[in-house]
Design a protein around this motif. Structure first.
Motif, PDB file in Angstrom:
ATOM      1  N   SER A  37      39.256  27.989  37.065  1.00  5.37           N
ATOM      2  CA  SER A  37      39.612  29.309  37.141  1.00  5.37           C
ATOM      3  C   SER A  37      40.884  29.924  36.919  1.00  5.37           C
ATOM      4  O   SER A  37      41.938  28.815  37.270  1.00  5.37           O
ATOM      5  N   THR A  50      44.756  36.543  38.186  1.00 10.26           N
ATOM      6  CA  THR A  50      44.680  37.195  37.434  1.00 10.26           C
ATOM      7  C   THR A  50      45.313  38.631  37.600  1.00 10.26           C
ATOM      8  O   THR A  50      45.620  39.245  36.707  1.00 10.26           O
ATOM      9  N   GLU A 115      42.693  31.285  33.623  1.00 10.74           N
ATOM     10  CA  GLU A 115      41.737  30.864  33.159  1.00 10.74           C
ATOM     11  C   GLU A 115      42.639  29.491  31.592  1.00 10.74           C
ATOM     12  O   GLU A 115      42.803  28.739  32.112  1.00 10.74           O
ATOM     13  N   ARG A 183      34.823  40.406  37.146  1.00 10.65           N
ATOM     14  CA  ARG A 183      35.528  39.529  37.946  1.00 10.65           C
ATOM     15  C   ARG A 183      34.578  38.234  38.444  1.00 10.65           C
ATOM     16  O   ARG A 183      33.450  38.385  39.223  1.00 10.65           O
ATOM     17  N   GLY A 184      35.577  37.206  38.848  1.00  5.64           N
ATOM     18  CA  GLY A 184      34.251  35.795  38.920  1.00  5.64           C
ATOM     19  C   GLY A 184      34.020  35.069  38.389  1.00  5.64           C
ATOM     20  O   GLY A 184      32.813  34.401  38.739  1.00  5.64           O
ATOM     21  N   GLY A 185      33.867  35.151  36.963  1.00  6.45           N
ATOM     22  CA  GLY A 185      32.655  35.072  36.193  1.00  6.45           C
ATOM     23  C   GLY A 185      32.855  34.006  35.454  1.00  6.45           C
ATOM     24  O   GLY A 185      32.287  33.783  35.046  1.00  6.45           O
ATOM     25  N   SER A 186      34.022  32.909  36.246  1.00  2.92           N
ATOM     26  CA  SER A 186      34.127  31.376  36.110  1.00  2.92           C
ATOM     27  C   SER A 186      32.876  30.757  36.221  1.00  2.92           C
ATOM     28  O   SER A 186      32.271  29.454  35.837  1.00  2.92           O
TER      29      SER A 186
END
Ligand code: ASP
Length: 439
Positions: A37, A50, A115, A183-186
């Protein structure tokens, strides 16, 4: 054996955190593909990179001077590079980013640099090859995600690579335009890499030792869940428990790859293993408890409702026509109650009430707001008698009035509705009876 390891922002927020991550990767040679991330918070009042990127790009779009903001972002990375004594410079990258911000390359492009740059540092730190996610994670022209092309591109690229770093959170359209997941997509990228690499395990490293049986903001030091099935996870996530991005589940579930949630700050902890099915008996009757606040209920009463064909359909139609999703629907002989999200319902409240009035002519309607729903979830409930009884007695002892109860036919969960002011005490009482005092 192949493992894909994804590290969240707090695991990569500083050079010291990077060192922990390096030690974890080197401790197991199966940890071959790494998904980072962007740097997260170093302390609670810190700002995630981010978020800094979003703010910086916002200034660029407004035509404001964004140099200082971009310098602050660069400083975050430089601190990591210096702390790791790396011979790597991001000067050129930042010049390109500055130019692209000036040219308004898009908000997704801006956010994705978090990222991208962290991946470059990670690759230099580990000596693993860097794979730009823009080349292997594909989005369609309408910005929807293309799973098939992504899987082809990723598998082809990773096929002959012993090790690699693939930054999380973003990909690109065929024309190269960068698109991010939500969001949090890693977490999603990690799952896609695990699928494409035919991994045996997807390890998702974060800052908690797995899913906790209850929310730590409500219950003090709750125990972690050792093994949870995807179905149980879905029930708990629906009620607000979150550690993993929901969309991260589908790719690995489909391929039968288990997910292991682990803690970078406590690597000796086993964390939570998420599996399709298991014969491992949970330690307690229940696997977890989760709840959400902010529901309203509409109780509709009409004598002989049960014999009126189409009654329920007509009521549900009103909600559908008004675009309101129904969360639960417990019913009695001459009553039915609809649970909805209070905020969305409020906007259309009077319209819905008059539509119901016109459509089914009820004898009486009653509204209640400030309700909370709590789900007690567990595959162990099916084979245990008395779970509902224990729930009721725990809540009664805590002087909590149960507004509704709903047991799913899968016997995987029991949902209870309580008043907002009883919400936290109810969760504590349930945790106590199922985890602290009884096995
Ligand atoms: N950095 C992104 C975020 O803050 C994506 C991620 O961490 O998964 O949402």
């Amino acid at each position: 054996m192949k493992k894909v390891v994804k590290f969240g922002g707090s695991s990569l927020a500083s050079a010291d955190q990077f060192k922990k991550v390096g030690a974890i990767i080197h401790a197991d040679e199966n940890r071959r593909y790494v998904v980072p991330s962007a740097p997260g918070k170093r302390f609670s009042s810190d700002i995630k990179v981010t978020d800094m990127l979003y703010a910086c790009y916002d200034a660029a779009v407004k035509g404001e001077d964004f140099s200082e903001q971009l310098e602050n972002i660069k400083a975050r990375y430089q601190e990591i590079i210096d702390g790791l004594n790396l011979d790597c410079s991001l000067d050129e990258d930042f010049e390109i980013i500055r130019g692209n911000f000036q040219d308004k390359a898009g908000v997704d492009y801006a956010a994705s640099r978090g990222e991208f740059l962290n991946g470059k540092i990670m690759s230099s730190y580990l000596g693993f090859e860097f794979v730009d996610a823009a080349e292997v994670v594909r989005f369609n022209d309408d910005s929807s995600f293309n799973d098939e092309v992504t899987n082809d591109l990723l598998s082809e690229r990773l096929k002959d690579m012993q090790t690699a770093v693939v930054p999380g959170f973003y990909g690109a359209k065929a024309d190269g335009t960068v698109v991010t997941f939500s969001r949090g997509g890693s977490d999603i990228t990690g799952s896609l890499v695990a699928l494409a690499a035919h991994a045996d395990l997807y390890e998702n490293w974060t800052d908690v030792s797995g899913f906790l049986i209850a929310d730590p903001r409500i219950v003090k030091n709750p125990k972690a869940i050792e093994t949870i099935t995807y179905k149980e996870l879905r029930e708990l996530s629906y009620m607000g428990a979150s550690v993993l991005h929901e969309d991260a589940i589908f790719p690995v579930r489909k391929a039968g790859i288990p997910i292991n949630i682990r803690n970078t700050n406590a690597p000796e902890d086993k964390g939570t293993l998420i599996v399709e099915s298991t014969c491992r008996q949970p330690r307690y009757t229940i696997t977890g408890i989760a709840g959400t606040d902010g529901f309203a209920s509409i109780t509709i009463e009409k004598a002989m409702m049960n014999s009126e064909v189409g009654f329920c359909r007509k009521v549900l139609q009103v909600f559908e026509d008004n675009g309101i999703s129904i969360e639960h629907m417990p019913s009695g002989i001459d009553t039915m109650t609809i649970f909805v999200n209070k905020n969305t319902f409020e906007e259309r409240e009077q319209k819905i009430l008059s539509d119901i009035q016109r459509s089914v002519h009820p004898d009486h309607m009653e509204l209640e707001s400030d309700l909370a729903l709590i789900a007690v979830v567990g595959r162990g409930m099916k084979s245990t008698r008395g779970t509902a009884g224990r729930i009721f007695s725990a809540l009664a002892h805590a002087h909590i009035n149960v507004k509704m109860i709903d047991q799913g036919s899968s016997e995987l969960n029991i949902i209870v509705g309580v008043k907002h002011e009883d919400f936290k005490n109810a969760i504590r009482a349930l945790y106590e009876i199922f985890v602290l005092t009884q096995i």
